[in-house]
Write an enzyme that holds these catalytic residues in place. Structure first.
Site, PDB file in Angstrom:
ATOM      1  N   ARG A 168       5.125   0.175  -6.057  1.00 45.48           N
ATOM      2  CA  ARG A 168       5.062  -0.661  -4.856  1.00 45.48           C
ATOM      3  C   ARG A 168       4.124  -1.852  -5.017  1.00 45.48           C
ATOM      4  O   ARG A 168       4.190  -2.791  -4.228  1.00 45.48           O
ATOM      5  CB  ARG A 168       4.577   0.182  -3.665  1.00 45.48           C
ATOM      6  CG  ARG A 168       5.574   1.239  -3.239  1.00 45.48           C
ATOM      7  CD  ARG A 168       4.939   2.260  -2.325  1.00 45.48           C
ATOM      8  NE  ARG A 168       4.643   1.733  -1.022  1.00 45.48           N
ATOM      9  CZ  ARG A 168       5.353   1.989   0.072  1.00 45.48           C
ATOM     10  NH1 ARG A 168       6.402   2.753  -0.001  1.00 45.48           N
ATOM     11  NH2 ARG A 168       5.004   1.494   1.230  1.00 45.48           N
ATOM     12  N   GLU A 198       8.938 -14.534 -11.263  1.00 48.69           N
ATOM     13  CA  GLU A 198       8.137 -13.419 -10.747  1.00 48.69           C
ATOM     14  C   GLU A 198       7.641 -12.486 -11.837  1.00 48.69           C
ATOM     15  O   GLU A 198       6.582 -11.878 -11.687  1.00 48.69           O
ATOM     16  CB  GLU A 198       8.862 -12.645  -9.640  1.00 48.69           C
ATOM     17  CG  GLU A 198      10.045 -11.835 -10.064  1.00 48.69           C
ATOM     18  CD  GLU A 198      10.688 -11.076  -8.893  1.00 48.69           C
ATOM     19  OE1 GLU A 198       9.995 -10.714  -7.942  1.00 48.69           O
ATOM     20  OE2 GLU A 198      11.904 -10.840  -8.957  1.00 48.69           O
ATOM     21  N   TRP A 223      -2.967  -2.658  -1.481  1.00 46.40           N
ATOM     22  CA  TRP A 223      -2.596  -4.045  -1.815  1.00 46.40           C
ATOM     23  C   TRP A 223      -3.368  -4.900  -0.827  1.00 46.40           C
ATOM     24  O   TRP A 223      -3.092  -4.886   0.371  1.00 46.40           O
ATOM     25  CB  TRP A 223      -1.092  -4.215  -1.655  1.00 46.40           C
ATOM     26  CG  TRP A 223      -0.538  -5.500  -2.173  1.00 46.40           C
ATOM     27  CD1 TRP A 223      -0.198  -5.799  -3.459  1.00 46.40           C
ATOM     28  CD2 TRP A 223      -0.222  -6.673  -1.404  1.00 46.40           C
ATOM     29  NE1 TRP A 223       0.294  -7.069  -3.536  1.00 46.40           N
ATOM     30  CE2 TRP A 223       0.293  -7.639  -2.286  1.00 46.40           C
ATOM     31  CE3 TRP A 223      -0.334  -7.007  -0.059  1.00 46.40           C
ATOM     32  CZ2 TRP A 223       0.695  -8.899  -1.884  1.00 46.40           C
ATOM     33  CZ3 TRP A 223       0.063  -8.266   0.352  1.00 46.40           C
ATOM     34  CH2 TRP A 223       0.571  -9.192  -0.551  1.00 46.40           C
ATOM     35  N   ASN A 272      -1.762   2.058   5.871  1.00 49.05           N
ATOM     36  CA  ASN A 272      -0.866   0.971   5.453  1.00 49.05           C
ATOM     37  C   ASN A 272      -0.589   0.113   6.678  1.00 49.05           C
ATOM     38  O   ASN A 272      -0.395   0.664   7.764  1.00 49.05           O
ATOM     39  CB  ASN A 272       0.480   1.529   4.984  1.00 49.05           C
ATOM     40  CG  ASN A 272       0.388   2.215   3.647  1.00 49.05           C
ATOM     41  OD1 ASN A 272      -0.668   2.260   3.033  1.00 49.05           O
ATOM     42  ND2 ASN A 272       1.501   2.787   3.208  1.00 49.05           N
ATOM     43  N   GLY A 273      -0.505  -1.195   6.494  1.00 50.95           N
ATOM     44  CA  GLY A 273      -0.174  -2.071   7.623  1.00 50.95           C
ATOM     45  C   GLY A 273      -1.336  -2.993   7.952  1.00 50.95           C
ATOM     46  O   GLY A 273      -2.287  -3.119   7.171  1.00 50.95           O
ATOM     47  N   HIS A 316      19.435 -36.009  -7.797  1.00 50.23           N
ATOM     48  CA  HIS A 316      18.711 -36.556  -6.646  1.00 50.23           C
ATOM     49  C   HIS A 316      17.208 -36.262  -6.727  1.00 50.23           C
ATOM     50  O   HIS A 316      16.512 -36.343  -5.729  1.00 50.23           O
ATOM     51  CB  HIS A 316      19.288 -35.994  -5.342  1.00 50.23           C
ATOM     52  CG  HIS A 316      20.727 -36.340  -5.160  1.00 50.23           C
ATOM     53  ND1 HIS A 316      21.152 -37.610  -4.835  1.00 50.23           N
ATOM     54  CD2 HIS A 316      21.855 -35.597  -5.312  1.00 50.23           C
ATOM     55  CE1 HIS A 316      22.474 -37.632  -4.770  1.00 50.23           C
ATOM     56  NE2 HIS A 316      22.919 -36.420  -5.064  1.00 50.23           N
ATOM     57  N   CYS A 356       0.820  -1.205   0.000  1.00 50.60           N
ATOM     58  CA  CYS A 356       0.000   0.000   0.000  1.00 50.60           C
ATOM     59  C   CYS A 356       0.860   1.265   0.000  1.00 50.60           C
ATOM     60  O   CYS A 356       1.982   1.251   0.494  1.00 50.60           O
ATOM     61  CB  CYS A 356      -0.884   0.020   1.230  1.00 50.60           C
ATOM     62  SG  CYS A 356      -1.857  -1.461   1.433  1.00 50.60           S
ATOM     63  N   LYS A 402       6.556  -4.133  -4.022  1.00 47.13           N
ATOM     64  CA  LYS A 402       7.982  -3.804  -3.961  1.00 47.13           C
ATOM     65  C   LYS A 402       8.522  -3.927  -2.547  1.00 47.13           C
ATOM     66  O   LYS A 402       9.584  -4.485  -2.330  1.00 47.13           O
ATOM     67  CB  LYS A 402       8.206  -2.376  -4.490  1.00 47.13           C
ATOM     68  CG  LYS A 402       9.665  -1.968  -4.541  1.00 47.13           C
ATOM     69  CD  LYS A 402      10.435  -2.796  -5.551  1.00 47.13           C
ATOM     70  CE  LYS A 402      11.911  -2.521  -5.546  1.00 47.13           C
ATOM     71  NZ  LYS A 402      12.681  -3.573  -6.223  1.00 47.13           N
ATOM     72  N   LYS A 417      13.826 -14.550 -10.689  1.00 51.09           N
ATOM     73  CA  LYS A 417      13.588 -13.444 -11.623  1.00 51.09           C
ATOM     74  C   LYS A 417      12.604 -13.876 -12.697  1.00 51.09           C
ATOM     75  O   LYS A 417      11.653 -13.181 -13.009  1.00 51.09           O
ATOM     76  CB  LYS A 417      14.915 -13.064 -12.267  1.00 51.09           C
ATOM     77  CG  LYS A 417      15.538 -11.772 -12.270  1.00 51.09           C
ATOM     78  CD  LYS A 417      15.435 -10.697 -11.299  1.00 51.09           C
ATOM     79  CE  LYS A 417      14.571 -10.807 -10.121  1.00 51.09           C
ATOM     80  NZ  LYS A 417      15.096 -10.381  -8.866  1.00 51.09           N
ATOM     81  N   GLU A 434      18.557 -17.083  -7.992  1.00 51.28           N
ATOM     82  CA  GLU A 434      18.126 -15.734  -8.369  1.00 51.28           C
ATOM     83  C   GLU A 434      17.596 -15.712  -9.808  1.00 51.28           C
ATOM     84  O   GLU A 434      16.587 -15.063 -10.100  1.00 51.28           O
ATOM     85  CB  GLU A 434      19.305 -14.756  -8.192  1.00 51.28           C
ATOM     86  CG  GLU A 434      19.046 -13.328  -8.608  1.00 51.28           C
ATOM     87  CD  GLU A 434      17.890 -12.633  -7.892  1.00 51.28           C
ATOM     88  OE1 GLU A 434      17.351 -13.186  -6.919  1.00 51.28           O
ATOM     89  OE2 GLU A 434      17.503 -11.553  -8.341  1.00 51.28           O
TER      90      GLU A 434
HETATM   91  O1  M6R Z   1      13.262  -4.956   0.279  1.00 52.63           O
HETATM   92  P1  M6R Z   1      13.808  -6.353   0.513  1.00 52.63           P
HETATM   93  O2  M6R Z   1      15.147  -6.528  -0.069  1.00 52.63           O
HETATM   94  O3  M6R Z   1      13.776  -6.731   1.965  1.00 52.63           O
HETATM   95  O4  M6R Z   1      12.802  -7.294  -0.233  1.00 52.63           O
HETATM   96  C1  M6R Z   1      12.925  -8.684  -0.154  1.00 52.63           C
HETATM   97  C2  M6R Z   1      12.086  -9.369  -1.206  1.00 52.63           C
HETATM   98  O5  M6R Z   1      10.740  -9.038  -1.033  1.00 52.63           O
HETATM   99  C3  M6R Z   1      12.527  -8.979  -2.624  1.00 52.63           C
HETATM  100  O6  M6R Z   1      13.871  -9.225  -2.828  1.00 52.63           O
HETATM  101  C4  M6R Z   1      11.686  -9.769  -3.647  1.00 52.63           C
HETATM  102  O7  M6R Z   1      12.002 -11.109  -3.609  1.00 52.63           O
HETATM  103  C5  M6R Z   1      11.901  -9.178  -5.056  1.00 52.63           C
HETATM  104  N1  M6R Z   1      10.653  -9.047  -5.730  1.00 52.63           N
HETATM  105  C6  M6R Z   1      12.760 -10.012  -5.909  1.00 52.63           C
HETATM  106  O8  M6R Z   1      12.918  -9.491  -7.177  1.00 52.63           O
END
Ligand code: M6R
Length: 619
Positions: free
Chosen positions: A27, A499, A75, A101-102, A515, A2, A614, A496, A492
């Site tokens: 965000r 997502e 959100w 927010n929260g 395995h 949010c 984000k 990537k 990673e």
């Molecule tokens: O702000 P942060 O680095 O703590 O965020 C952690 C994860 O939410 C963040 O890295 C998320 O996995 C990304 N969308 C990856 O691209």
């Protein structure tokens, strides 16, 4: 997650609020809303599901006048994303509107109490409880809004950043925070009148003013049209606003000619890492200078262990950090998912160092993990990108990665910035502990300084990925495989891709494949190997052979000039040679580009992928 925007001053609030909501789009959200008080003292609220543009369409024919207002991108957590659940929420009498927010953990109990007092609710949200509770407090205790907010919040359990408008008092905007950030911008308009801006981060504020006050936990602020800013905390103690100057620039928040923030941020990496390294390496002396470490030298010299807590991409960079710090500084390092660590009663000693790695510095689980470390007396260290973020403030020392704002939801330059920073930290500890020979220490420093140029080379020499990616849009699965330092790169690469393209992908240590995951391999399965001519090269070659004999499609990341793996592969990405420990900084680049181009070829919204936010400020 949010986002909140607010304004009080002499200008029309609506255009400022809408622009601010657009700035916060990165965000992640699923509905938006806005509320202003007009000259006739009407408190207008408009909401829409979907994008901010849909809200603008809805508002086009409405009265959006007024020079005080609040706005929100939601959100969804409690209740589906619809206009009823969207913020702002109105109080029962219609006198207040509130954005939040929260998460309010005791909202059910509060709601039942308020229902017993005759309050009714129209949404499924925890937020509506807040606005009714504040109204109830104001009425039953006959106090002003500022006091009512302070008194009401004493009964609230959970995390919040809130902003509230009062129809009967259009000269004051009230906000409060606990566990969810809020920034107040203090500006002056063209006619010299003081005005206040509000944001859940600084992005909606930066084009109007650089002077900001970061609200602290359990603080409530009153912004008055006369220019007065008053802050009080939940314990009724008045606080002096601490003014900070933003270093963020507007250019950094715009796409600068790129179709997406993600692509811009991928290409920014050479310069971002130059900034990350600048001032931390004494070039002539070949020395690492990290005040975050040297100022607490004894802690690092006597540390029993380092525990790194992080989530998502930051967890992957932490894993690379573990490999490097253990190798260079000879300290045991554990890497924990913050969300697991915080709830499993882990053993933490007072001579442990808990490091939080978080781009946003606001991730709820990571913040809670370091709070746990604090309770057990460990030394807390933060590695964040966002200056003044909650984790940066909650830790005793730390190092900013300084890669500039990362707007794309998919983390790219923050990953390479975190890895670089963890390497600098490993080198700084190694220097204090004398665990590396001078020769090795200087050689690693020399090599680290070449990485920005080598990333530039990698970007320029893998230009065909956009064409190549078209062939993989039909794929339902991908495997990413690597060993040693490149196992986290495989993780990673897979994250990537999944997502932003929504293709299922798994990252695996290459040798573990036999395995279990090898059962998935057939001619339909692309397997991406990170196979630099370093470290366990021969072993990786054998792993590739195993996949090839099962007809899997081989895509590989190879060192420039490599023939063996290139000949075995259906497609190769090239990177320059570097030390094993720095290979992740180069090998991840083609994987970022691959996921970007597969996702755009599939027509995905790469900067705001579905369901993702984000900064994940809820647990
Ligand atoms: O702000 P942060 O680095 O703590 O965020 C952690 C994860 O939410 C963040 O890295 C998320 O996995 C990304 N969308 C990856 O691209």
């Amino acid at each position: 997650m949010c986002g909140i925007v607010g304004y009080i001053g002499e200008q029309e609030a609506y255009p400022i609020l809408i622009k601010g909501l657009h700035r916060l789009e990165y965000r992640g959200y699923d509905s938006a809303g806005v509320s202003m008080i007009n000259a006739k003292h009407d408190l207008n609220i408009y909401k829409a599901t979907g994008k901010v543009a849909a809200l603008e369409d809805k508002c086009a024919a409405e009265d959006t006048t007024g020079n005080i207002g609040i706005a929100h991108t939601r959100w969804a957590t409690h209740g589906e994303p619809n206009t009823v659940n969207a913020h702002p929420h109105r109080s029962q009498s219609g006198n207040l509107s509130l954005v939040h927010n929260g998460i309010i953990e005791n909202y059910k109990t509060l709601r039942t109490k308020l229902e017993n007092e005759g309050y009714t609710f129209c949404s499924d949200t925890d937020t509506e409880v807040l606005v009714q509770l504040i109204e109830y407090t104001q009425k039953s205790q006959q106090c002003d809004l500022f006091t009512a907010v302070q008194r009401a919040l004493k009964h609230v359990v959970g995390a919040y950043a809130i902003a509230i408008l009062e129809k009967e008092n259009p000269d004051q905007l009230v906000c409060a925070r606990k566990g969810s950030p809020l920034v107040i911008g203090v500006g002056t308009d063209a006619r010299g009148h003081k005005e206040f801006y509000l944001g859940s981060d600084a992005t909606p504020i930066v084009e109007y003013t650089k002077q900001v006050v970061y609200l602290k936990d359990e603080e409530i602020a009153l912004m008055d049209r006369s220019g007065k800013l008053e802050i009080i905390n939940l314990s009724n103690v008045h606080q002096t606003p601490e003014m900070h100057i933003l270093s963020l620039s507007l250019d950094e928040l715009e796409k600068g000619g790129y179709p997406h923030f993600m692509l811009k941020e991928i290409w920014e990496q050479p310069n971002a890492l130059r900034t990350c390294i600048r001032g931390r390496i004494h070039v002539q002396a070949k020395d690492v200078l990290l005040s975050g470490i040297t100022d607490h030298k004894e802690k690092f010299l006597n540390a029993r262990r380092i525990i790194i807590c992080a989530c998502g991409t930051s967890w992957h960079s932490a894993l690379i950090g573990k490999y490097f710090i253990e190798e260079a500084a000879q300290i045991p390092v554990e890497v924990e998912y913050a969300s697991e660590f915080r709830y499993r009663n882990p053993v933490i000693y007072p001579d442990d160092i808990v490091i939080a790695v978080s781009q946003s510095g606001e991730t709820a689980d990571t913040l809670a993990a370091i709070q746990l470390g604090e309770q057990k007396g460990a030394f807390l260290y933060g590695i964040c990108n966002v200056i003044g973020s909650s984790i940066a403030r909650a830790t005793q020392s730390g190092t900013y990665i300084h890669v500039g704002p990362e707007i794309g939801v998919a983390s790219t330059k923050a990953f390479t910035g975190q890895v670089t920073t963890l390497c600098l930290i490993g080198l700084a500890i190694a220097k204090e502990k004398h665990t590396l020979s001078d020769e090795m220490y200087h050689m690693l420093i020399d090599e680290l300084q070449t990485i920005p140029d080598k990333i530039q080379w990698t970007l320029e020499n893998n230009q065909g990925i956009d064409q190549f990616a078209q062939m993989f849009t039909y794929c339902r699965n991908f495997l990413f495989l690597g060993r040693g330092y490149n196992y986290p790169v495989a993780l990673e690469g897979a994250l990537k891709l999944k997502e932003i393209s929504y293709i299922h992908a798994e990252g695996y240590p290459a040798a573990e494949m036999k395995h279990g995951p090898i059962a998935l391999v057939d001619e339909e399965m692309p397997c991406v190997f990170i196979a630099p001519k370093r470290g366990m090269y021969d072993k990786v070659v054998s792993n590739i052979q195993e996949i090839k004999s099962r007809k899997g499609k081989i895509i590989s990341v190879v060192t420039e000039g490599d023939k063996i793996v290139s000949d075995m592969s259906d497609y190769t990405f090239v990177i320059p040679d570097t030390r094993d420990c720095f290979v992740p900084l180069l090998a991840v680049i083609p994987l970022q580009l691959l996921s970007y181009y597969v996702a755009t070829a599939k027509g995905r919204n790469v900067d705001q992928p579905r369901n993702l936010a984000k900064s994940v400020t809820v647990e």
